[in-house]
Write a protein that holds these residues in place. Sequence first.
Motif, PDB file in Angstrom:
ATOM      1  N   VAL A  70      26.430   7.617  13.802  1.00  0.00           N
ATOM      2  CA  VAL A  70      26.083   7.379  12.402  1.00  0.00           C
ATOM      3  C   VAL A  70      24.659   7.836  12.091  1.00  0.00           C
ATOM      4  O   VAL A  70      24.176   7.639  10.979  1.00  0.00           O
ATOM      5  N   LYS A 100      28.958   6.804   6.277  1.00  0.00           N
ATOM      6  CA  LYS A 100      28.529   5.474   5.864  1.00  0.00           C
ATOM      7  C   LYS A 100      28.849   4.478   6.970  1.00  0.00           C
ATOM      8  O   LYS A 100      29.983   4.401   7.446  1.00  0.00           O
ATOM      9  N   TYR A 101      27.835   3.700   7.370  1.00  0.00           N
ATOM     10  CA  TYR A 101      27.965   2.810   8.517  1.00  0.00           C
ATOM     11  C   TYR A 101      29.182   1.893   8.432  1.00  0.00           C
ATOM     12  O   TYR A 101      29.910   1.701   9.406  1.00  0.00           O
ATOM     13  N   ASP A 102      29.347   1.290   7.267  1.00  0.00           N
ATOM     14  CA  ASP A 102      30.371   0.246   7.155  1.00  0.00           C
ATOM     15  C   ASP A 102      31.725   0.784   6.690  1.00  0.00           C
ATOM     16  O   ASP A 102      32.634   0.003   6.406  1.00  0.00           O
ATOM     17  N   GLN A 103      31.859   2.104   6.620  1.00  0.00           N
ATOM     18  CA  GLN A 103      33.103   2.684   6.125  1.00  0.00           C
ATOM     19  C   GLN A 103      33.766   3.640   7.122  1.00  0.00           C
ATOM     20  O   GLN A 103      34.668   4.390   6.755  1.00  0.00           O
ATOM     21  N   ALA A 161      30.704  11.431  -1.102  1.00  0.00           N
ATOM     22  CA  ALA A 161      30.485   9.988  -1.264  1.00  0.00           C
ATOM     23  C   ALA A 161      31.804   9.266  -1.477  1.00  0.00           C
ATOM     24  O   ALA A 161      31.994   8.130  -1.017  1.00  0.00           O
ATOM     25  N   ASN A 164      33.305   8.553   1.938  1.00  0.00           N
ATOM     26  CA  ASN A 164      32.537   7.752   2.894  1.00  0.00           C
ATOM     27  C   ASN A 164      31.540   8.541   3.734  1.00  0.00           C
ATOM     28  O   ASN A 164      31.280   8.199   4.892  1.00  0.00           O
ATOM     29  N   ASP A 166      27.545  10.226   3.313  1.00  0.00           N
ATOM     30  CA  ASP A 166      26.334  10.365   2.504  1.00  0.00           C
ATOM     31  C   ASP A 166      25.656  11.696   2.804  1.00  0.00           C
ATOM     32  O   ASP A 166      25.354  11.998   3.966  1.00  0.00           O
ATOM     33  N   LYS A 168      22.328  13.779   2.626  1.00  0.00           N
ATOM     34  CA  LYS A 168      20.892  13.511   2.532  1.00  0.00           C
ATOM     35  C   LYS A 168      20.129  14.679   1.920  1.00  0.00           C
ATOM     36  O   LYS A 168      19.197  14.478   1.147  1.00  0.00           O
TER      37      LYS A 168
END
Length: 270
Positions: A70, A100-103, A161, A164, A166, A168
Motif C-alpha cells: 500500500v 486505498k488502505y481500507d479498500q 478513485a 479504490n 488514489d 498522487k
Amino acid sequence: MNQKLNPLLVIAGGVFFFLMLLSSQITVTIKPGERAIIFRKFTTGLDKEHIMPPGFHFIAPWNEVFIYEVKEQKVEESMDILDKNGLSMNIEITVRFNPKYDQIGFLHEEFGKSYIDRLVIPEVRSSARKVMGRYEAEEIYSTKRNEVESAIIEETKAVLAGNNVDVKALLIRSIRLPEKIRQAIDDKLKQEQEANAYRYRLDKESSEAERKRIAAVGEAAANKIINSSLTESLLKMRGIEATIELSKSNNSKVVIIGSGEDGMPLILND
C-alpha cells in the motif's frame, strides 16, 4: 540399560514436529507498508471488511492470505497518441499512486493482485489519449503543457478513485514530435518571443515619451501660474527683502541707493 521413553515426551515431540511443518501455513508476517485480506475457503469466503495490519498473525492452514503493498508506487508509460488535428506524437508519462488502505478487499475482488496491469495502466493511457486529443501538438509541446497534465490527472483520478486507487501525481516526462513539426514549432515560438520583446521596447519608449510630455505640461503650467503672480509691486518687495538680507552679510560691500532699475538699491561687493 535401555529405558522406556516417556509417552508424553514422544507425543509432545510429534506435535512440535508437526507444527514446524505447518508453520508456514498457519502464520503470516505482514511488513510495514503492507496490508492483507483473508479468504476463508470453507466459511465466509473473501473477507473484504477486515484488513490485516502489519505484524505477526495466525491463520487456519486451509485459509488463504493476499498481501498488498500500500506504499506509493510508480508506473512509467510510453505511448503514441494523436493530437486534435490527427498529428502523431510520442509521450512518456509517470504516474504515482497507491491502493486505498481500507479498500483492498474490494480492489482484489474486482481486479486481483494484477490491478496495476488491469486497471491503472489502461486508465492512464485512456485518459491521456482523450485529453491530448482535445489539444493541438503545439499547445501540448509548449504553451499548455501544465494544463494538459492537470486535465489528465483529474480524469485519471476520477476513474481510479471509483475503483479504490488514489492517484498522487502525474507527470509528462517527454513529448517527441516529428522533427519537421518540432522545428517549425520552435521557429514559431522564437519569432513570437522576438515580436514580444520588440513590442515591449516600443511600449517602454512610448511610456517614457508620455512621462516626459506630462512632466513638460506640468512644468509649463507651473511657470504660467508663477508668471501670472509676479506683479511689479511683488517684484519690488522681493527685491527689498533680498537687499536687506544681503546687507546683513559680514562681507564688505558698497550699497548705492536708488541706482538700480526702477530705483531699486544696488549692492556691489568690494
